[in-house]
Scaffold this motif. Structure first.
Motif, mmCIF file in Angstrom:
data_model
loop_
_atom_site.group_PDB
_atom_site.id
_atom_site.type_symbol
_atom_site.label_atom_id
_atom_site.label_comp_id
_atom_site.label_asym_id
_atom_site.label_seq_id
_atom_site.Cartn_x
_atom_site.Cartn_y
_atom_site.Cartn_z
ATOM 1 N N ASP A 1 4.368 -9.621 17.092
ATOM 2 C CA ASP A 1 3.000 -10.093 16.898
ATOM 3 C C ASP A 1 2.384 -9.588 15.596
ATOM 4 N N TYR A 2 3.215 -9.364 14.588
ATOM 5 C CA TYR A 2 2.688 -8.893 13.310
ATOM 6 C C TYR A 2 1.780 -9.953 12.678
ATOM 7 N N SER A 3 0.937 -9.520 11.759
ATOM 8 C CA SER A 3 0.082 -10.437 10.998
ATOM 9 C C SER A 3 0.415 -10.314 9.518
ATOM 10 N N ILE A 4 0.175 -11.398 8.781
ATOM 11 C CA ILE A 4 0.433 -11.380 7.346
ATOM 12 C C ILE A 4 -0.682 -10.607 6.639
ATOM 13 N N ALA A 5 -0.292 -9.713 5.746
ATOM 14 C CA ALA A 5 -1.250 -8.910 4.980
ATOM 15 C C ALA A 5 -1.256 -9.368 3.524
ATOM 16 N N PHE A 6 -2.426 -9.331 2.915
ATOM 17 C CA PHE A 6 -2.575 -9.628 1.494
ATOM 18 C C PHE A 6 -3.269 -8.423 0.852
ATOM 19 N N PRO A 7 -2.535 -7.322 0.674
ATOM 20 C CA PRO A 7 -3.171 -6.078 0.208
ATOM 21 C C PRO A 7 -3.712 -6.208 -1.206
ATOM 22 N N THR A 8 -4.820 -5.529 -1.455
ATOM 23 C CA THR A 8 -5.452 -5.498 -2.764
ATOM 24 C C THR A 8 -5.167 -4.165 -3.442
ATOM 25 N N ARG A 9 -5.542 -4.083 -4.705
ATOM 26 C CA ARG A 9 -5.371 -2.825 -5.426
ATOM 27 C C ARG A 9 -6.145 -1.710 -4.723
ATOM 28 N N ARG A 10 -7.335 -2.031 -4.218
ATOM 29 C CA ARG A 10 -8.142 -1.025 -3.522
ATOM 30 C C ARG A 10 -7.413 -0.495 -2.287
ATOM 31 N N ASP A 11 -6.706 -1.381 -1.561
ATOM 32 C CA ASP A 11 -5.941 -0.941 -0.389
ATOM 33 C C ASP A 11 -4.880 0.085 -0.789
ATOM 34 N N PHE A 12 -4.181 -0.185 -1.899
ATOM 35 C CA PHE A 12 -3.152 0.759 -2.352
ATOM 36 C C PHE A 12 -3.778 2.064 -2.825
ATOM 37 N N ASP A 13 -4.905 1.963 -3.539
ATOM 38 C CA ASP A 13 -5.583 3.178 -4.004
ATOM 39 C C ASP A 13 -6.001 4.063 -2.829
ATOM 40 N N LEU A 14 -6.553 3.441 -1.788
ATOM 41 C CA LEU A 14 -6.985 4.211 -0.621
ATOM 42 C C LEU A 14 -5.796 4.877 0.070
ATOM 43 N N PHE A 15 -4.692 4.146 0.177
ATOM 44 C CA PHE A 15 -3.499 4.730 0.805
ATOM 45 C C PHE A 15 -3.012 5.930 -0.001
ATOM 46 N N LEU A 16 -2.897 5.751 -1.321
ATOM 47 C CA LEU A 16 -2.377 6.831 -2.166
ATOM 48 C C LEU A 16 -3.293 8.048 -2.130
ATOM 49 N N LYS A 17 -4.600 7.817 -2.116
ATOM 50 C CA LYS A 17 -5.551 8.927 -2.036
ATOM 51 C C LYS A 17 -5.433 9.634 -0.699
ATOM 52 N N ARG A 18 -5.305 8.851 0.369
ATOM 53 C CA ARG A 18 -5.214 9.426 1.715
ATOM 54 C C ARG A 18 -3.965 10.287 1.867
ATOM 55 N N HIS A 19 -2.908 9.934 1.137
ATOM 56 C CA HIS A 19 -1.652 10.680 1.250
ATOM 57 C C HIS A 19 -1.469 11.674 0.104
ATOM 58 N N GLY A 20 -2.574 11.963 -0.590
ATOM 59 C CA GLY A 20 -2.535 13.000 -1.598
ATOM 60 C C GLY A 20 -1.749 12.663 -2.845
ATOM 61 N N ARG A 21 -1.679 11.378 -3.210
ATOM 62 C CA ARG A 21 -0.942 10.983 -4.403
ATOM 63 C C ARG A 21 -1.775 10.073 -5.310
ATOM 64 N N PRO A 22 -2.988 10.520 -5.691
ATOM 65 C CA PRO A 22 -3.793 9.707 -6.607
ATOM 66 C C PRO A 22 -3.180 9.609 -7.989
ATOM 67 N N ASP A 23 -2.155 10.429 -8.268
ATOM 68 C CA ASP A 23 -1.487 10.396 -9.567
ATOM 69 C C ASP A 23 -0.587 9.170 -9.719
ATOM 70 N N VAL A 24 -0.264 8.508 -8.602
ATOM 71 C CA VAL A 24 0.615 7.335 -8.642
ATOM 72 C C VAL A 24 -0.230 6.087 -8.888
ATOM 73 N N SER A 25 0.156 5.282 -9.858
ATOM 74 C CA SER A 25 -0.548 4.033 -10.164
ATOM 75 C C SER A 25 -0.389 3.045 -9.012
ATOM 76 N N SER A 26 -1.498 2.428 -8.607
ATOM 77 C CA SER A 26 -1.429 1.456 -7.510
ATOM 78 C C SER A 26 -0.568 0.261 -7.895
ATOM 79 N N ASP A 27 -0.624 -0.163 -9.166
ATOM 80 C CA ASP A 27 0.194 -1.305 -9.608
ATOM 81 C C ASP A 27 1.676 -0.975 -9.518
#
Length: 620
Positions: A122-148
């Protein structure tokens, strides 16, 4: 009986250019076909499909797989093959996008994916944005990694991560992203980039599925190959490299506009080397006349100084300027004069509203807010194809299989005499029911069913009020006649309820919107299809389309700040948009918005593009 290859002739056209004949007859080696704007790529692929199917080189039950970058390109190619081949042959031509192909593979063979990476049903299709990646990286302590770059890593890193050496970021970070997506509170979210990796993993893990895929598709077409991403090409390699499947890759480097999405830098060279492909070129432009093709060549040489000369085969059908820069002092003058110009052209019978495309770089919704009221004051309707109805853009909805099946049936209800709708409805339902064109008994029964259903619809449309409640009921009855389950079985992209509902709801919303102020049901359906409405779209979404007249709205250095000779992808996008024009192309430049693009004007003016004061565009 199959036709001998040497006796086969093109279907529905008089002849093909020499390069097309050479590429079409090549059935033992893969081919790489360079085909510029207006070269007839869709027609070439449809003719090659007809050749392979009708000569028996692709014998039953073998199939041809055609993969396109865009949904409308895939649908247009499928429709062209249906026109060129009998139904029993056309059914063996499977045309879809890369995303649709991988999603079909995932949904059909999900259980073959190793359990550690298998998504829930029952998965759904995701269309992640740059902001989604930024939030994930920040949450996991890796703001040094470029979202792109992290997004690229997700798209290009093979599964399983346990066997991956990832230089950009740790395996643990990539694995954490997948775990997060699968553990979303409202259900698992899976992007198409993730689906690509899952299918690649599945094929590498299960030789039986890979072998079945290769046996099913001895011929594979790759349309718009210049926009193929590294991840997509990796999947093609996994699925078919080393097999006996013969590829036909078609495209044009000058139309490469998806580099931002990971398109390969040297797709054609890698394909030729990897699949031992033979190169061919199509050098005729069937869309545009000589003057426009001359300007296209100037832009093309700016992109590639070694570009081959193209022969114009389109016919000039209008008098006056065919390419000009319209200069306006302010926004009000710009919108008013453009509206008056279109009104005059329509009134004098030179062009229909739906054949005048207004192209913008971005922010189509803002342009709609500015331009639509002015056009309305002049009795014209602007159709913003980028606008969403529910969760789907109008432009995407119009080429959905559901729309292609439902709309002809509604047309039969709205009009007693609609031969094109009858033919389309019969073809679609015949394909849904998997009915052979040779089975006369079943064909007659299908015709009776369509006739009876359309008469019932016609009575409702005649007797019931023209309102949204009746529109909803007509849509529901038509869908019930077609059969939701039959639709889902025929089109794998609808097998998951969320995907089907997205299109279903979009159709219902747009139909409801079109009822407002309509004079009859034919008027409702004309509005739905965009007839006599001026299409507004972004330059990226214009790819694959063609229009009598194209107007670039807001071509200035402020709006098109990134358009420069050094930025190949922006220049490619401009080239693609310009080549949509069959007869005329105009550039609206308003000094209130921004300054002219000097280097571009220096390029265009010597090529025959005129400069016209905006107040003079409607003078005789």
């Amino acid at each position: 009986m199959p036709v001998a290859p040497e006796d086969w002739r093109p279907q529905g056209v008089d002849d093909l250019e020499p390069g097309a004949w050479d590429a079409l007859r090549e059935a033992t080696h893969s081919v790489c076909v360079t085909a510029g704007a207006g070269a007839g790529k869709t027609e070439f692929l449809a003719q090659k499909a007809a050749y392979l199917l009708q000569t028996g080189l692709c014998p039953e039950p073998k199939r041809i797989l055609a993969i396109s970058f865009k949904r409308d390109a895939a649908q247009n190619l499928a429709a062209r093959v249906r026109q060129r081949c009998p139904a029993n042959q056309a059914r063996r031509f499977h045309s879809m996008t890369f995303d649709a192909f991988t999603k079909h593979m995932l949904d059909h063979f999900r259980l073959a994916i190793p359990n550690a990476y298998r998504p829930p049903i029952d998965y759904s299709i995701a269309f992640p944005t740059r902001r989604d990646f930024d939030l994930f990286l920040k949450r996991h302590g890796r703001p040094d990694v470029s979202s792109d770059r992290f997004e690229q890593a997700i798209a290009r890193t093979p599964l399983p991560f346990e066997k991956t050496v990832e230089k950009l970021c740790t395996r643990e970070l990539l694995r954490a992203y997948w775990d997060d997506q699968y553990a979303m509170p409202d259900g698992a979210l899976v992007s198409f980039a993730m689906i690509n990796r899952l299918v690649d993993y599945m094929l590498r893990s299960n030789s039986r599925i890979k072998r079945a895929l290769r046996l099913t598709y001895p011929f594979v077409f790759l349309d718009e190959f210049q926009d193929t991403t590294y991840a997509q090409y990796s999947l093609v390699n996994t699925a078919f490299r080393g097999s006996r499947s013969i590829f036909t890759a078609v495209g044009d480097d000058k139309q490469r506009i998806m580099g931002w999405a990971g398109a390969m830098n040297n797709a054609f060279d890698e394909f030729v080397d990897g699949f031992n492909a033979v190169r061919h070129a199509l050098l005729r432009n069937w869309r545009s006349h000589e003057a426009l093709v001359g300007i296209q060549q100037v832009i093309a040489r700016q992109i590639d100084p070694d570009v081959e000369e193209v022969e114009a085969r389109g016919q000039l059908e209008v008098d006056g300027a065919t390419a000009a820069i319209w200069r306006f002092d302010n926004r009000e003058q710009e919108t008013q004069m453009i509206a008056r110009w279109i009104r005059r052209e329509v009134d004098e019978g030179r062009v229909a509203p739906h054949n005048v495309a207004i192209l913008v770089r971005m922010r189509a919704n803002s342009v709609e807010d500015e331009l639509a009221p002015v056009l309305r004051d002049h009795g014209l309707t602007l159709r913003n194809l980028a606008r969403n109805v529910g969760e789907i853009a109008i432009q995407d909805l119009l080429v959905e299989p559901l729309t292609e099946v439902i709309l002809p049936l509604l047309r039969l209800g709205a009009s007693a005499r609609a031969p094109e709708a009858w033919s389309a409805a019969q073809d679609r339902l015949q394909a849904l029911a998997n009915v052979s064109s040779d089975d006369e008994t079943v064909q007659e029964r299908l015709q009776r069913e369509i006739g009876e259903f359309s008469r019932n619809l016609r009575q409702i449309m005649r007797d019931e009020p023209l309102d949204t409640a009746v529109a909803n009921r007509l849509f529901a009855q038509t869908l019930d006649f077609v059969g939701v389950e039959r639709l889902r079985q025929a089109y794998p992209e609808y097998r998951r309820d969320a995907d089907f509902q997205r299109v279903h709801n979009g159709f219902r919303i747009l139909l409801r919107d079109c009822v407002e102020n309509a004079v009859n049901w034919n008027d409702v359906l004309d509005r739905f299809e965009g007839k006599n409405q001026i299409p507004l779209m972004t330059i990226h979404k214009s790819k694959g389309l063609e229009f009598h007249t194209v107007i670039f709205f807001g071509l200035d250095a402020q709006t098109w700040w990134s358009l420069s000779p050094e930025r190949n992808e922006e220049l490619n996008s401009f080239f693609v948009a310009f080549t949509r024009a069959m007869q005329r192309a105009f550039f609206a430049c308003c000094s209130e918005r921004g300054k002219p693009i000097g280097w571009l004007e220096k390029l265009l003016l010597p090529a025959g593009v005129k400069q016209v004061d905006g107040v003079d565009i409607i003078t005789p």
